[in-house]
Enzyme design. Structure first.
Site: not given
Length: 383
Positions: A51, A300, A159, A54
């Site tokens: 969470l 970026r 990522y 979420g």
């Protein structure tokens, strides 16, 4: 140990005769819709989520919920002991390109170490079916678009690198332990199905445009010197419910036609249509009827110029097709934004999905406020 919570009519044993599926990150933006699709299709579903991003109320009654983190080995072991899990949809991950550049070690821990623990526990528990949420970020800055699954993967940000390593770990688990797996490489997920399923991410392009249009910080358009027709980055935007539908189709095939997936496969999940940041802003301005204040910023680090999917393999293998165009994504996201902001939603096309969702009244239920953002990306991460 995980906090094991259950909805009003849920029991650990499978009462419907279908496989029980674990959905990690099932309280998230994409995960909530995947859970809803699977639950409505009759599958027993268990959600595991910390969470951190979420919302508990995205999980419908009748779906088991366990609070915990994938980096907690004992919590994951307890989860698999508690429930008769036979397949996993692994969506839980950190997914901001910009944040990954600032915190690469943390991204490795969350995305790679967490997956390693999950794979180990799955093997110990004899669970042999896995759907993995990967990303278009694994393609890096491709020489051409659209990209298909056979094109070279060269991620240019941490990522994307964690996602590519994750794919390699899964492939190795398949070779060594007989894991049957499917990797879905998401492109840029957008849109909403009501306010509870709105994208709350601070790096969401649409959210930051809406914030700028309603008196928030001026939108920072990060990059206007890309080698694209209008100088801004081009992405392939796909509706969140179309993505959830792809997962539901894959779960159906795993559950009912397991011989169709004897090993593993990678599929692109997108629309195959590229849209620039300027074009997205223009579409928002058309929908909301006002000008979006913005300022142009340098490109970026870690952002490719253009990444567009070739989704034909997913369409063929999953018998799936994305249904929503950009206009519906913008309109549905705007409606959700207005509802969350206690504003009056602008009337939009009647073609929008109007799915009613029965939400659980158990567990943490307070809506998380939209978080203010400063100089955030004008190009979403690919997941």
């Amino acid at each position: 140990m995980p906090d094991l919570r259950q909805g009003s009519c849920c029991a650990p044993q499978n009462m419907r005769g279908y496989m029980t599926w674990l959905v990690t990150g099932g309280a998230g933006y994409i995960g909530g819709r995947v859970v809803e699709h699977l639950h409505r299709a009759g599958y027993e579903v268990v959600v595991f989520d910390d969470l951190s991003t979420g919302l508990r109320e995205r999980i419908p009654p009748g779906v088991s919920f366990a609070y915990g983190a994938l980096t907690d080995y004992r919590a994951v072991q307890a989860l698999f002991r508690q429930y008769p899990i036979r397949g996993v949809v692994h969506l839980a991950a950190r997914k901001s390109v910009g944040e990954s550049v600032l915190r690469p070690q943390w991204y490795w821990r969350e995305n790679v170490d967490g997956l390693s623990i999950l794979l180990n526990v799955m093997n110990q528990s004899g669970v042999r079916h896995l759907l993995f949420a990967s990303s278009a970020a694994v393609y890096g800055d491709p020489a051409s678009s659209p990209v298909n699954e056979l094109m070279k993967t060269m991620p240019i940000n941490p990522y994307g690198k964690t996602k590519l390593v994750g794919e390699s770990l899964i492939r190795a688990a398949g070779d060594r332990h007989g894991l049957s797996w499917l990797v879905l490489r998401h492109f840029n997920v957008a849109g909403s199905v009501g306010p509870r399923f709105a994208d709350r991410s601070r790096t969401s392009l649409l959210t930051n445009i809406f914030r700028a249009a309603t008196g928030g910080p001026v939108l920072a358009v990060l990059g206007t010197q890309y080698p694209t027709p209008d100088g801004t980055a081009i992405r392939d935007y796909v509706h969140v419910d179309d993505v959830a539908s792809a997962y539901a189709k894959a779960v159906d095939l795993f559950s009912k036609q397991p011989s169709r997936w004897p090993g593993g496969e990678i599929l692109n999940v997108g629309r195959g249509t590229g849209t620039s940041v300027r074009e997205v802003i223009a579409e928002v301005e058309r929908v909301i009827g006002r000008v979006v204040p913005r300022r142009e910023m340098p490109n970026r680090p870690g952002d490719p110029a253009a990444v567009v999917a070739d989704p034909q393999n997913a369409m063929d293998r999953l018998v799936w097709k994305p249904e929503s165009e950009l206009a519906e994504m913008v309109e549905s996201a705007w409606q959700a934004w207005c509802a969350l902001s206690s504003g009056r939603p602008r009337q939009v096309s009647g073609s929008l999905r109007r799915t009613k969702i029965a939400m659980s009244s158990r567990g943490p239920s307070a809506e998380k406020p939209m978080v203010a953002a400063r100089s955030l990306a004008a190009t979403m991460s690919a997941e």
